[in-house]
Design an enzyme around this catalytic site. Structure first.
Site, mmCIF file in Angstrom:
data_model
loop_
_atom_site.group_PDB
_atom_site.id
_atom_site.type_symbol
_atom_site.label_atom_id
_atom_site.label_comp_id
_atom_site.label_asym_id
_atom_site.label_seq_id
_atom_site.Cartn_x
_atom_site.Cartn_y
_atom_site.Cartn_z
ATOM 1 N N LYS A 208 0.851 -1.202 0.000
ATOM 2 C CA LYS A 208 0.000 0.000 0.000
ATOM 3 C C LYS A 208 0.885 1.251 0.000
ATOM 4 C CE LYS A 208 -3.651 2.096 2.800
ATOM 5 N NZ LYS A 208 -4.621 1.897 3.879
ATOM 6 N N GLU A 214 10.472 -4.690 4.730
ATOM 7 C CA GLU A 214 10.599 -6.087 4.287
ATOM 8 C C GLU A 214 10.290 -6.208 2.799
ATOM 9 O OE1 GLU A 214 8.893 -4.982 6.871
ATOM 10 O OE2 GLU A 214 8.976 -6.355 8.574
ATOM 11 N N GLY A 269 -4.993 -2.343 5.207
ATOM 12 C CA GLY A 269 -4.214 -3.487 4.728
ATOM 13 C C GLY A 269 -4.904 -4.811 4.982
ATOM 14 N N ARG A 270 -5.378 -5.014 6.199
ATOM 15 C CA ARG A 270 -5.979 -6.314 6.556
ATOM 16 C C ARG A 270 -7.396 -6.473 6.011
ATOM 17 N NH1 ARG A 270 -5.012 -2.963 10.571
ATOM 18 N NH2 ARG A 270 -6.613 -2.265 12.030
ATOM 19 N N GLU A 355 -5.123 -7.301 14.941
ATOM 20 C CA GLU A 355 -4.630 -5.962 14.610
ATOM 21 C C GLU A 355 -5.781 -4.956 14.739
ATOM 22 O OE1 GLU A 355 -1.080 -5.876 11.727
ATOM 23 O OE2 GLU A 355 -2.657 -4.821 10.647
ATOM 24 N N HIS A 386 -5.421 -34.169 17.261
ATOM 25 C CA HIS A 386 -4.314 -35.002 17.732
ATOM 26 C C HIS A 386 -3.208 -34.144 18.327
ATOM 27 C CE1 HIS A 386 -6.097 -38.523 15.776
ATOM 28 N NE2 HIS A 386 -6.591 -37.595 14.982
ATOM 29 N N LYS A 507 7.780 -0.543 12.329
ATOM 30 C CA LYS A 507 8.372 -0.098 11.067
ATOM 31 C C LYS A 507 9.514 0.904 11.306
ATOM 32 C CE LYS A 507 4.469 -1.093 8.011
ATOM 33 N NZ LYS A 507 3.581 -0.691 6.925
#
Ligand code: G6Q
Length: 546
Positions: A208, A214, A269-270, A355, A386, A507
């Site tokens: 965005k 990263e 973003g999410r 978030e 399990h 960030k």
């Protein structure tokens, strides 16, 4: 919107009183007392069968929770979101992921401008590009068709694309290979590109802001990797496209703005997997199926906007989270899909929920005096059975569960795999709710010393969501269900579900330390003693300490 403190709302006091009366009544008794309990607490809407009868509630609980929603201004807040009001107050932004799936012709205004035509213009541009890649018409620099698509992005620019790719793999074009790079750990890039030829590889750089450390590191590495093989800057235009709101930075990177797919600051973003961030999804499943996914999202949006709260799936789901989180002191919610294709769904939901609701102050900055967002986690069934289910059944923590399952198998292997799968999901929800009493164990001949170990108290709540099959449309409905459940929770808690100052902090912090790690001489470290020592020790491990 409500401005009163949550604890002062009449419904909150009534729920506190009601909780003290209900807390010790087991689900066994609630079921025994009410033969209609299943019908009373099952909603069928949009092809979803939503059974919330195995929750520690009575009709009075639902009535009071709905009152809480009303007194919290949920109705007005929903209208404010859908009409483009700037409800993300700390970033002064509208919150309009619902506009991303609005049908053509609908009008939604942000600062006086109808955004729906822009949304559809980007969708059409994405569709044109996706078709070219799928058909092989889009050629790489050496004239070969694209065989591999590598999405580079992190957080909201990664988790949605990965989850949707995995969830809809059954519908994907199988002669295209999709890979995802998010972590700045070089292993991620190295493994994602292992065995690939640059002349058949397309990178989608999703960011965005187009400044995220990263993603930028991985994008630059990708460019170097591609140019080492292709040897000409001109190759970038054929092997890199960008998804971003930041045209200037995209051009600075060297990607032609003709190969940029835009979105807007009113998409968090999410909440962006159905924007251009979903370009890899569209290439994988094709524009038609992507449109089906959007119509699933839209159907759930309309349901959330218009259905009465008593039969509104996201509202009920969100209110139940508030009920356990704030009254039973439950710390987590487990999401347990009995569908292997949904293996990344819990990871996706972790960002969407945590978030959004991981906030400690209300919209006006006051410290909350109640619990906000729970921890979301989960794994597909039956694998989880399990592993960690033991703790849900017999541990000391209360963990409400969402079971998700489908009537139709996507792979019919000609035997009873799917019946085995579904038998397990029903059995788990049943065992959690009703347990196994000492009397039942004794009657079955269990040795007395083993009885306490083999007793299941039960009374562990769960929702079971059943649908016909995992299709693109159903995935859209499920994601929107959780998006709006989060909205409901955030409205009750009076928090800003759409900012993420915690992410912003991360960030900037690392950027201060990078030069200290890379400095030639002994750097002058001014952190706390622990951080200083860690930096020095790392430098010695790496062999660069002077
Ligand atoms: C999501 C967050 C965060 C964001 C990533 C990537 O809501 O804001 O997870 O998506 O930090 O940001 P960019 O897309 O700007 O690279």
């Amino acid at each position: 919107m409500a401005n009163s403190n949550l604890r002062n709302l009449p419904a909150w006091s009534a729920l506190t009183q009601h909780f003290s009366e209900l807390a010790n009544i087991p689900l066994r008794q609630l079921f025994a007392d009410d033969p209609q309990r299943n019908e009373r607490f099952t909603v069928q809407a949009l092809g979803l069968y939503f059974d919330y009868s195995k929750h520690r509630i009575t009709p009075e609980t639902v009535r009071l929770l709905v009152e809480l929603a009303e007194q919290s201004g949920l109705r007005q807040h929903i209208d404010a979101m859908f009409s483009g009001e700037k409800i993300n107050v700390t970033e002064k932004r509208a919150v309009l992921h619902t506009a991303l799936r609005a049908p053509k012709g609908k009008q939604i205004f942000v600062d006086g401008v109808d955004v729906v035509p822009d949304v559809h213009a980007v969708l059409e541009k994405m569709a044109g590009f996706a078709e070219q890649v799928r058909s092989g018409a889009w050629k790489g620099f050496t004239g070969k068709r694209i065989r591999n698509v590598v999405n580079i992005g992190i957080g909201g620019s990664d988790l949605g694309p990965v989850m949707a790719y995995e969830a809809l793999k059954n519908y994907s074009q199988r002669d295209l290979d999709f890979r995802f790079v998010s972590n700045v750990d070089g292993t991620d890039f190295a493994e994602a590109t292992h065995g690939l030829n640059a002349d058949e590889t397309l990178f989608i750089v999703c960011s965005k802001t187009f400044t995220t450390l990263e993603t930028m590191a991985n994008a630059h590495t990708a460019r170097k990797w591609a140019l080492q093989q292709l040897g000409d800057e001109a190759a970038v235009a054929r092997h890199f496209v960008a998804v971003s709101t930041n045209r200037v930075k995209v051009e600075e990177f060297g990607i032609d703005s003709a190969n940029m797919f835009g979105f807007w600051d009113w998409v968090g973003g999410r909440y962006s997997m159905d924007s251009a961030i979903g370009l890899s999804t569209m290439i994988s499943i094709g524009p038609e199926r992507f449109t089906e996914m959007l119509s699933g999202f839209h159907a759930m949006d309309e349901h959330f906007r218009t259905a009465p709260f008593e039969s509104n799936l996201p509202v009920l789901m969100g209110l139940l989270v508030v009920w356990y989180n704030c009254f039973f002191d439950a710390q987590t919610v487990a999401v347990l899909p009995y569908e292997q294709y949904l293996k990344r769904f819990p990871a996706y939901l972790q960002q969407l929920t945590m978030e959004s609701t991981g906030k400690q102050v209300t919209l006006d900055g006051t410290r909350v005096d109640y619990q906000t967002g729970p921890v979301y986690w989960g794994e597909p069934g039956t694998n989880g059975q399990h592993s960690f289910y033991q703790l849900i059944h017999q541990g000391t923590k209360l963990i409400p569960c969402d079971f998700i399952a489908f009537g139709e198998a996507l792979h019919n292997l000609g035997n009873n795999h799917h019946d085995l799968l579904l038998a397990n999901v029903f059995a788990q929800a049943e065992a959690l709710a009703f347990g196994r009493t000492p009397e039942e164990l004794r009657a079955a001949g269990t040795a007395e010393w083993l009885v306490p170990h083999r007793t299941f108290e039960g009374n562990r709540p769960s929702t079971t969501i059943l649908a016909k099959a995992l299709t693109p449309e159903m995935l859209g409905k499920l994601v929107a269900l959780y998006e709006h459940s989060v909205f409901t929770q955030g409205t009750i808690w009076q928090i800003d579900c759409f900012d993420q100052w915690g992410v912003e902090l991360g960030k900037v912090l690392a950027e201060k330390i990078v030069p200290e790690l890379e400095a030639a001489g002994e750097p002058d470290l001014k952190h706390d003693s622990s951080t200083n020592a860690l930096i020095r020790h790392y430098r010695s491990l790496r062999g660069t300490a002077k």
